[in-house]
Write a protein that holds these residues in place. Structure first.
Motif, PDB file in Angstrom:
ATOM      1  N   LYS A   1      81.628  95.521 -20.812  1.00 43.42           N
ATOM      2  CA  LYS A   1      80.522  94.790 -21.253  1.00 43.42           C
ATOM      3  C   LYS A   1      80.707  94.177 -22.813  1.00 43.42           C
ATOM      4  O   LYS A   1      80.313  92.829 -23.240  1.00 43.42           O
ATOM      5  CB  LYS A   1      79.298  95.359 -21.378  1.00 43.42           C
ATOM      6  CG  LYS A   1      78.055  94.899 -21.643  1.00 43.42           C
ATOM      7  CD  LYS A   1      76.610  95.820 -21.450  1.00 43.42           C
ATOM      8  CE  LYS A   1      75.488  95.047 -22.011  1.00 43.42           C
ATOM      9  NZ  LYS A   1      74.292  96.055 -21.878  1.00 43.42           N
ATOM     10  N   ASN A   2      81.234  95.282 -23.824  1.00 38.39           N
ATOM     11  CA  ASN A   2      81.514  94.760 -25.202  1.00 38.39           C
ATOM     12  C   ASN A   2      82.471  94.056 -25.125  1.00 38.39           C
ATOM     13  O   ASN A   2      82.541  93.111 -26.516  1.00 38.39           O
ATOM     14  CB  ASN A   2      81.623  95.885 -25.861  1.00 38.39           C
ATOM     15  CG  ASN A   2      80.340  96.889 -26.217  1.00 38.39           C
ATOM     16  OD1 ASN A   2      79.236  96.313 -26.037  1.00 38.39           O
ATOM     17  ND2 ASN A   2      80.366  98.133 -26.411  1.00 38.39           N
ATOM     18  N   GLU A   3      83.425  93.690 -24.581  1.00 36.94           N
ATOM     19  CA  GLU A   3      84.568  92.708 -24.751  1.00 36.94           C
ATOM     20  C   GLU A   3      84.417  91.537 -24.143  1.00 36.94           C
ATOM     21  O   GLU A   3      85.164  90.616 -24.767  1.00 36.94           O
ATOM     22  CB  GLU A   3      85.697  93.564 -23.890  1.00 36.94           C
ATOM     23  CG  GLU A   3      86.260  94.663 -24.570  1.00 36.94           C
ATOM     24  CD  GLU A   3      87.572  95.289 -23.959  1.00 36.94           C
ATOM     25  OE1 GLU A   3      87.788  94.983 -22.899  1.00 36.94           O
ATOM     26  OE2 GLU A   3      88.182  96.455 -24.533  1.00 36.94           O
ATOM     27  N   LEU A   4      83.397  91.018 -23.239  1.00 37.99           N
ATOM     28  CA  LEU A   4      83.297  89.906 -22.669  1.00 37.99           C
ATOM     29  C   LEU A   4      82.630  88.917 -23.886  1.00 37.99           C
ATOM     30  O   LEU A   4      81.639  89.499 -24.397  1.00 37.99           O
ATOM     31  CB  LEU A   4      82.202  90.068 -21.549  1.00 37.99           C
ATOM     32  CG  LEU A   4      82.835  90.725 -20.187  1.00 37.99           C
ATOM     33  CD1 LEU A   4      81.852  90.701 -19.248  1.00 37.99           C
ATOM     34  CD2 LEU A   4      83.997  90.059 -19.802  1.00 37.99           C
ATOM     35  N   PRO A   5      83.156  87.884 -23.955  1.00 37.84           N
ATOM     36  CA  PRO A   5      82.572  87.079 -25.097  1.00 37.84           C
ATOM     37  C   PRO A   5      81.389  86.087 -24.645  1.00 37.84           C
ATOM     38  O   PRO A   5      81.394  85.493 -23.578  1.00 37.84           O
ATOM     39  CB  PRO A   5      83.818  86.205 -25.375  1.00 37.84           C
ATOM     40  CG  PRO A   5      84.669  85.922 -24.266  1.00 37.84           C
ATOM     41  CD  PRO A   5      84.366  87.231 -23.451  1.00 37.84           C
ATOM     42  N   LEU A   6      80.423  86.116 -25.403  1.00 38.63           N
ATOM     43  CA  LEU A   6      79.358  84.992 -24.899  1.00 38.63           C
ATOM     44  C   LEU A   6      79.603  83.630 -25.424  1.00 38.63           C
ATOM     45  O   LEU A   6      80.393  83.447 -26.392  1.00 38.63           O
ATOM     46  CB  LEU A   6      78.075  85.376 -25.880  1.00 38.63           C
ATOM     47  CG  LEU A   6      77.361  86.770 -24.929  1.00 38.63           C
ATOM     48  CD1 LEU A   6      76.329  86.933 -26.005  1.00 38.63           C
ATOM     49  CD2 LEU A   6      76.813  86.475 -23.630  1.00 38.63           C
ATOM     50  N   ASN A   7      79.649  82.624 -24.747  1.00 40.29           N
ATOM     51  CA  ASN A   7      79.757  81.042 -25.047  1.00 40.29           C
ATOM     52  C   ASN A   7      81.108  80.796 -25.000  1.00 40.29           C
ATOM     53  O   ASN A   7      81.058  80.002 -26.190  1.00 40.29           O
ATOM     54  CB  ASN A   7      78.723  80.814 -26.094  1.00 40.29           C
ATOM     55  CG  ASN A   7      77.347  81.053 -25.661  1.00 40.29           C
ATOM     56  OD1 ASN A   7      76.739  80.834 -24.547  1.00 40.29           O
ATOM     57  ND2 ASN A   7      76.413  81.628 -26.548  1.00 40.29           N
ATOM     58  N   GLN A   8      82.172  81.547 -24.856  1.00 39.66           N
ATOM     59  CA  GLN A   8      83.341  81.109 -24.922  1.00 39.66           C
ATOM     60  C   GLN A   8      83.924  80.701 -23.431  1.00 39.66           C
ATOM     61  O   GLN A   8      83.574  81.414 -22.638  1.00 39.66           O
ATOM     62  CB  GLN A   8      84.271  82.336 -25.561  1.00 39.66           C
ATOM     63  CG  GLN A   8      85.773  82.070 -25.647  1.00 39.66           C
ATOM     64  CD  GLN A   8      86.588  82.977 -26.188  1.00 39.66           C
ATOM     65  OE1 GLN A   8      85.847  84.023 -26.648  1.00 39.66           O
ATOM     66  NE2 GLN A   8      87.775  83.047 -25.924  1.00 39.66           N
ATOM     67  N   LEU A   9      84.923  79.639 -23.486  1.00 38.13           N
ATOM     68  CA  LEU A   9      85.223  79.120 -21.994  1.00 38.13           C
ATOM     69  C   LEU A   9      86.131  80.155 -21.765  1.00 38.13           C
ATOM     70  O   LEU A   9      87.268  80.531 -22.350  1.00 38.13           O
ATOM     71  CB  LEU A   9      85.932  77.774 -22.438  1.00 38.13           C
ATOM     72  CG  LEU A   9      86.492  77.285 -20.791  1.00 38.13           C
ATOM     73  CD1 LEU A   9      85.189  76.520 -19.933  1.00 38.13           C
ATOM     74  CD2 LEU A   9      87.227  75.955 -21.360  1.00 38.13           C
ATOM     75  N   ILE A  10      85.986  80.486 -20.370  1.00 38.82           N
ATOM     76  CA  ILE A  10      86.840  81.534 -19.810  1.00 38.82           C
ATOM     77  C   ILE A  10      87.096  80.945 -18.364  1.00 38.82           C
ATOM     78  O   ILE A  10      86.541  80.220 -17.719  1.00 38.82           O
ATOM     79  CB  ILE A  10      86.311  82.907 -19.636  1.00 38.82           C
ATOM     80  CG1 ILE A  10      84.786  82.782 -18.781  1.00 38.82           C
ATOM     81  CG2 ILE A  10      85.956  83.472 -20.947  1.00 38.82           C
ATOM     82  CD1 ILE A  10      84.200  84.193 -18.204  1.00 38.82           C
ATOM     83  N   SER A  11      88.091  81.452 -17.804  1.00 38.98           N
ATOM     84  CA  SER A  11      88.405  81.248 -16.360  1.00 38.98           C
ATOM     85  C   SER A  11      88.454  82.555 -15.659  1.00 38.98           C
ATOM     86  O   SER A  11      88.946  83.426 -15.924  1.00 38.98           O
ATOM     87  CB  SER A  11      89.867  80.634 -16.169  1.00 38.98           C
ATOM     88  OG  SER A  11      90.249  80.431 -14.890  1.00 38.98           O
ATOM     89  N   ILE A  12      87.350  82.354 -14.301  1.00 43.80           N
ATOM     90  CA  ILE A  12      87.454  83.518 -13.457  1.00 43.80           C
ATOM     91  C   ILE A  12      88.072  83.213 -12.192  1.00 43.80           C
ATOM     92  O   ILE A  12      87.598  82.243 -11.578  1.00 43.80           O
ATOM     93  CB  ILE A  12      85.931  83.896 -13.342  1.00 43.80           C
ATOM     94  CG1 ILE A  12      85.358  84.385 -14.503  1.00 43.80           C
ATOM     95  CG2 ILE A  12      85.621  84.958 -12.232  1.00 43.80           C
ATOM     96  CD1 ILE A  12      83.599  84.608 -14.420  1.00 43.80           C
ATOM     97  N   LYS A  13      88.827  83.993 -11.713  1.00 45.21           N
ATOM     98  CA  LYS A  13      89.517  83.889 -10.518  1.00 45.21           C
ATOM     99  C   LYS A  13      88.700  84.807  -9.545  1.00 45.21           C
ATOM    100  O   LYS A  13      88.881  86.262  -9.753  1.00 45.21           O
ATOM    101  CB  LYS A  13      90.808  84.427 -10.340  1.00 45.21           C
ATOM    102  CG  LYS A  13      91.743  84.247  -9.275  1.00 45.21           C
ATOM    103  CD  LYS A  13      93.432  84.466  -9.532  1.00 45.21           C
ATOM    104  CE  LYS A  13      94.211  84.410  -8.174  1.00 45.21           C
ATOM    105  NZ  LYS A  13      95.410  84.613  -8.608  1.00 45.21           N
ATOM    106  N   VAL A  14      88.138  84.520  -8.403  1.00 42.58           N
ATOM    107  CA  VAL A  14      87.027  85.244  -7.585  1.00 42.58           C
ATOM    108  C   VAL A  14      88.075  85.579  -6.325  1.00 42.58           C
ATOM    109  O   VAL A  14      88.539  84.601  -5.456  1.00 42.58           O
ATOM    110  CB  VAL A  14      85.757  84.601  -7.272  1.00 42.58           C
ATOM    111  CG1 VAL A  14      85.160  85.339  -6.366  1.00 42.58           C
ATOM    112  CG2 VAL A  14      85.424  84.059  -8.370  1.00 42.58           C
TER     113      VAL A  14
END
Length: 77
Positions: free
Chosen positions: A15-28
């Motif tokens: 939870k602490n490592e996830l960046p808010l408002n930064q572009l990410i790519s999620i592979k589901v």
């Protein structure tokens, strides 16, 4: 330290490592060897879930357990 304490520590670390408002790519992982790639921004983080907004303004939610079990894989862009 029991298993619940370890799980909570791992969940808080993610939870602490996830960046808010930064572009990410999620592979589901959709199952049966099918995957979907989503480019999005993390908008909100809660105790058990986080909310993302895709580039086309679609809102989705995932759990920290999805990251732990590798149902989703996050790449930072």
């Amino acid at each position: 330290m029991d298993i619940l304490d370890r799980r909570n520590i791992i969940k808080e670390k993610i939870k602490n490592e996830l960046p808010l408002n930064q572009l990410i790519s999620i592979k589901v992982n959709l199952g049966r060897n099918k995957f979907e790639n989503i480019k999005c921004y993390i908008k909100e983080k809660y105790n058990n879930i986080f909310i993302v907004e895709t580039l086309d303004k679609k809102v989705m939610s995932f759990t920290y357990g999805d990251i732990i079990t590798k149902t989703i894989i996050i790449d930072y862009l």
